[in-house]
Design a protein around this motif. Structure first.
Motif, PDB file in Angstrom:
ATOM      1  N   SER A 190      85.804 -19.999  89.405  1.00 14.84           N
ATOM      2  CA  SER A 190      86.596 -21.348  89.242  1.00 14.84           C
ATOM      3  C   SER A 190      87.581 -21.081  88.138  1.00 14.84           C
ATOM      4  CB  SER A 190      85.790 -22.564  88.662  1.00 14.84           C
ATOM      5  OG  SER A 190      84.833 -23.018  89.715  1.00 14.84           O
ATOM      6  N   PHE A 191      87.073 -19.972  87.411  1.00 14.78           N
ATOM      7  CA  PHE A 191      88.317 -19.710  86.200  1.00 14.78           C
ATOM      8  C   PHE A 191      89.107 -18.970  86.972  1.00 14.78           C
ATOM      9  CE2 PHE A 191      89.213 -15.556  83.965  1.00 14.78           C
ATOM     10  CZ  PHE A 191      90.046 -16.066  82.733  1.00 14.78           C
ATOM     11  N   LEU A 192      88.856 -17.903  87.629  1.00 15.04           N
ATOM     12  CA  LEU A 192      89.679 -16.879  88.422  1.00 15.04           C
ATOM     13  C   LEU A 192      90.641 -17.542  89.562  1.00 15.04           C
ATOM     14  CD1 LEU A 192      87.470 -13.862  89.191  1.00 15.04           C
ATOM     15  CD2 LEU A 192      89.203 -13.979  87.317  1.00 15.04           C
ATOM     16  N   ARG A 193      90.072 -18.741  90.118  1.00 18.88           N
ATOM     17  CA  ARG A 193      90.998 -19.498  90.701  1.00 18.88           C
ATOM     18  C   ARG A 193      92.133 -20.075  90.135  1.00 18.88           C
ATOM     19  NH1 ARG A 193      89.945 -20.999  96.005  1.00 18.88           N
ATOM     20  NH2 ARG A 193      91.085 -22.870  95.650  1.00 18.88           N
ATOM     21  N   GLU A 194      91.885 -20.802  89.122  1.00 16.02           N
ATOM     22  CA  GLU A 194      93.020 -21.413  88.197  1.00 16.02           C
ATOM     23  C   GLU A 194      94.009 -20.420  87.896  1.00 16.02           C
ATOM     24  OE1 GLU A 194      93.553 -24.187  84.473  1.00 16.02           O
ATOM     25  OE2 GLU A 194      91.687 -23.898  85.240  1.00 16.02           O
ATOM     26  N   TYR A 195      93.576 -19.283  87.226  1.00 15.65           N
ATOM     27  CA  TYR A 195      94.321 -18.251  86.644  1.00 15.65           C
ATOM     28  C   TYR A 195      95.027 -17.762  87.936  1.00 15.65           C
ATOM     29  CZ  TYR A 195      95.661 -13.463  85.663  1.00 15.65           C
ATOM     30  OH  TYR A 195      96.462 -12.079  85.535  1.00 15.65           O
ATOM     31  N   ASN A 196      94.779 -17.190  89.168  1.00 20.54           N
ATOM     32  CA  ASN A 196      95.419 -16.837  90.175  1.00 20.54           C
ATOM     33  C   ASN A 196      96.254 -17.676  90.769  1.00 20.54           C
ATOM     34  OD1 ASN A 196      94.796 -13.590  90.422  1.00 20.54           O
ATOM     35  ND2 ASN A 196      92.786 -14.615  90.448  1.00 20.54           N
ATOM     36  N   LEU A 197      96.049 -19.192  90.729  1.00 18.96           N
ATOM     37  CA  LEU A 197      96.709 -20.005  91.243  1.00 18.96           C
ATOM     38  C   LEU A 197      97.970 -19.936  90.399  1.00 18.96           C
ATOM     39  CD1 LEU A 197      97.565 -22.394  93.278  1.00 18.96           C
ATOM     40  CD2 LEU A 197      96.244 -23.816  91.750  1.00 18.96           C
ATOM     41  N   SER A 198      97.776 -20.170  89.164  1.00 12.34           N
ATOM     42  CA  SER A 198      98.814 -20.341  88.238  1.00 12.34           C
ATOM     43  C   SER A 198      99.849 -19.141  88.208  1.00 12.34           C
ATOM     44  CB  SER A 198      98.322 -20.558  87.045  1.00 12.34           C
ATOM     45  OG  SER A 198      99.459 -20.903  85.958  1.00 12.34           O
ATOM     46  N   LEU A 199      99.147 -17.872  88.252  1.00 12.07           N
ATOM     47  CA  LEU A 199      99.870 -16.624  88.215  1.00 12.07           C
ATOM     48  C   LEU A 199     100.782 -16.415  89.390  1.00 12.07           C
ATOM     49  CD1 LEU A 199     100.502 -13.730  87.106  1.00 12.07           C
ATOM     50  CD2 LEU A 199      98.631 -12.878  88.276  1.00 12.07           C
ATOM     51  N   SER A 200     100.340 -16.607  90.730  1.00 10.30           N
ATOM     52  CA  SER A 200     100.952 -16.189  92.007  1.00 10.30           C
ATOM     53  C   SER A 200     101.592 -17.223  92.590  1.00 10.30           C
ATOM     54  CB  SER A 200      99.958 -15.355  92.721  1.00 10.30           C
ATOM     55  OG  SER A 200      99.426 -14.446  92.283  1.00 10.30           O
ATOM     56  N   PHE A 201     101.261 -18.538  92.497  1.00 13.25           N
ATOM     57  CA  PHE A 201     101.670 -19.526  93.244  1.00 13.25           C
ATOM     58  C   PHE A 201     102.577 -20.514  92.531  1.00 13.25           C
ATOM     59  CE2 PHE A 201      97.985 -17.719  95.489  1.00 13.25           C
ATOM     60  CZ  PHE A 201      98.560 -17.303  96.628  1.00 13.25           C
ATOM     61  N   CYS A 202     102.556 -20.634  91.486  1.00 12.49           N
ATOM     62  CA  CYS A 202     103.377 -21.830  90.420  1.00 12.49           C
ATOM     63  C   CYS A 202     104.864 -21.009  90.280  1.00 12.49           C
ATOM     64  CB  CYS A 202     102.522 -22.127  89.144  1.00 12.49           C
ATOM     65  SG  CYS A 202     101.289 -23.026  89.589  1.00 12.49           S
ATOM     66  N   THR A 203     105.535 -20.839  91.225  1.00 10.97           N
ATOM     67  CA  THR A 203     106.793 -20.215  91.020  1.00 10.97           C
ATOM     68  C   THR A 203     107.831 -21.271  90.934  1.00 10.97           C
ATOM     69  OG1 THR A 203     106.958 -20.014  93.585  1.00 10.97           O
ATOM     70  CG2 THR A 203     106.299 -18.081  92.241  1.00 10.97           C
ATOM     71  N   HIS A 204     107.727 -22.576  90.984  1.00 11.04           N
ATOM     72  CA  HIS A 204     108.558 -23.487  90.777  1.00 11.04           C
ATOM     73  C   HIS A 204     108.790 -23.718  89.129  1.00 11.04           C
ATOM     74  CE1 HIS A 204     110.188 -27.570  90.568  1.00 11.04           C
ATOM     75  NE2 HIS A 204     110.609 -27.597  91.853  1.00 11.04           N
ATOM     76  N   PRO A 205     109.804 -24.051  88.909  1.00 10.96           N
ATOM     77  CA  PRO A 205     110.019 -23.876  87.354  1.00 10.96           C
ATOM     78  C   PRO A 205     109.410 -24.981  86.766  1.00 10.96           C
ATOM     79  CG  PRO A 205     112.231 -24.821  88.675  1.00 10.96           C
ATOM     80  CD  PRO A 205     111.076 -24.139  89.555  1.00 10.96           C
TER      81      PRO A 205
END
Length: 393
Positions: free
Chosen positions: A68-83
């Protein structure tokens, strides 16, 4: 499952193999607490070598699932490209007591801090925030993710005037279509479709509270499973807009026994029935039959009568434009609920009635006056005089 959700799962497995262990103080100078919750805490820190300010999000290892920790981290790292989405900074590690990752720091708090109770914030500020959130949510939804926790506490301010905000905290985010246990909670942010889980929640609570654990029938009650859908975020967006404009919530809980919600449902049903009747009249109007005897005057009178239905009391302060927006986002049926990009068509117009704007502005002036007096008293108590160069009100 979209390509993005499949990629996220692969990234989590890869990150799990390369997660390093280190001491926070060896690499970061922790400055202060930015926030905390059931997940853990967020600290403002400065990277010792780079000198970069960042927010470190700490998750207790004894109560946090690693994946769960890694999902939140990777989601925020790679897919949150909107400003207007909070982005992770590519730093994740573990300590003996916590899992930690770094993300962009928003130094001006969150939206909850600027919403004045029973007053809200200025309408132009609300529309600025809404415009950004619509873009952020549309981006997430297009990738196949649902945030599932849109609320003022999860909207962070990059500047004090809300010119730039970022939606954050992706701990509840799931892929669209994922089956999760249905949860009902006492809040306006809870969707009406979640009420079907209320009986299950109440039964479980009552059973747990009994010394003998309840009888066999109660123990057989199964938990409700629901599909994760983007409409959950759209409902929360509607409630958030109401909270920003008024400084309050339209009802205490989205439940069939809440009086304020019942008033809203009655208004919604009346508007829905009226729209259906109007559509029927329009269909008749397309025909050229000579049997149609209704005159234009009679048609106008009937339409006027249908439009005379009273607005739900808590929505009376809004213009027809804003009322239409709320009826779109707060549709009781999730499949017919408006989307974030639909909201963009409502921006630019007035959302509050003129008299309501005047009243709210007077209340804001009163509040600002009290703050000035309180600040002056605090300065006097510290022996400080007003600095001529300080133009803050």
């Amino acid at each position: 499952m979209t390509a993005a959700t499949r990629l996220l799962d692969e990234m989590c497995h890869l990150t799990a193999q390369s997660l390093t262990s280190l001491e926070t103080s060896d690499h970061f100078q922790v400055v202060k607490m930015l926030g905390e919750g059931s997940y853990g805490k967020v600290m403002l820190a400065v990277h010792r070598k780079r000198g970069t300010p960042m927010a470190l999000k700490f998750f207790p290892r004894d109560s946090t699932n690693l994946f769960s920790f890694l999902r939140e981290y990777n989601l925020s790292l790679s897919f949150c490209t909107h400003p207007s989405l909070t982005k992770a900074l590519g730093i994740a590690f573990s300590t003996p007591s916590h899992y930690v990752f770094a993300q962009q720091a928003s130094l001006f708090g969150d939206l909850y801090d600027v919403i004045v109770p029973e007053v809200g914030v200025e309408e132009d500020c609300v529309q600025r925030v809404v415009s950004q959130l619509c873009g952020a949510l549309t981006h997430l939804h297009s990738l196949g993710f649902v945030h599932r926790d849109v609320k003022p506490e999860n909207i962070f301010l990059v500047d004090a005037a809300c010119r730039w905000v970022k939606l954050g905290d992706f701990g509840m985010a799931k892929a669209t279509g994922t089956k999760v246990p249905g949860v009902w909670y006492s809040s306006a942010y809870c969707t009406p479709e979640a009420e079907m889980a209320k009986e299950s929640e109440d039964s479980r609570h009552n059973t747990a509270s009994k010394p003998d654990g309840g009888n066999g029938l109660e123990n057989k009650i199964k938990r409700v499973w629901v599909s994760v859908e983007a409409s959950t975020d759209c409902w929360a967006l509607g409630i958030l807009i109401y909270a920003m404009l008024t400084g309050s919530l339209p009802w205490t809980q989205t439940a069939s026994d809440d009086r304020s919600y019942i008033k809203y449902q009655e208004w919604f049903d009346q508007q829905n029935d009226q729209d259906g009747q109007d559509d029927e009249l329009d269909l008749w109007g397309e025909g050229k039959d000579e049997d149609i005897t209704m005159s234009l005057d009679e048609d106008k009178q009937n339409r006027s009568k249908r439009k005379s239905h009273p607005v739900a009391p808590q929505f009376a302060c809004f213009t027809p434009l804003a009322s239409s927006l709320f009826l779109t986002l707060l549709h009781p049926q999730p499949g017919l609920r408006g989307r974030p990009d639909d909201v963009l068509g409502y921006l630019g117009g007035d959302w509050l009635q003129v008299k309501e704007k005047i009243q709210l502005e007077e209340e804001r002036k009163t509040i600002r006056g009290r703050e000035v007096i309180r600040n002056e008293k605090e300065r006097e108590g510290r022996g400080e005089g007003y600095r001529s160069g300080d133009t803050r009100s």
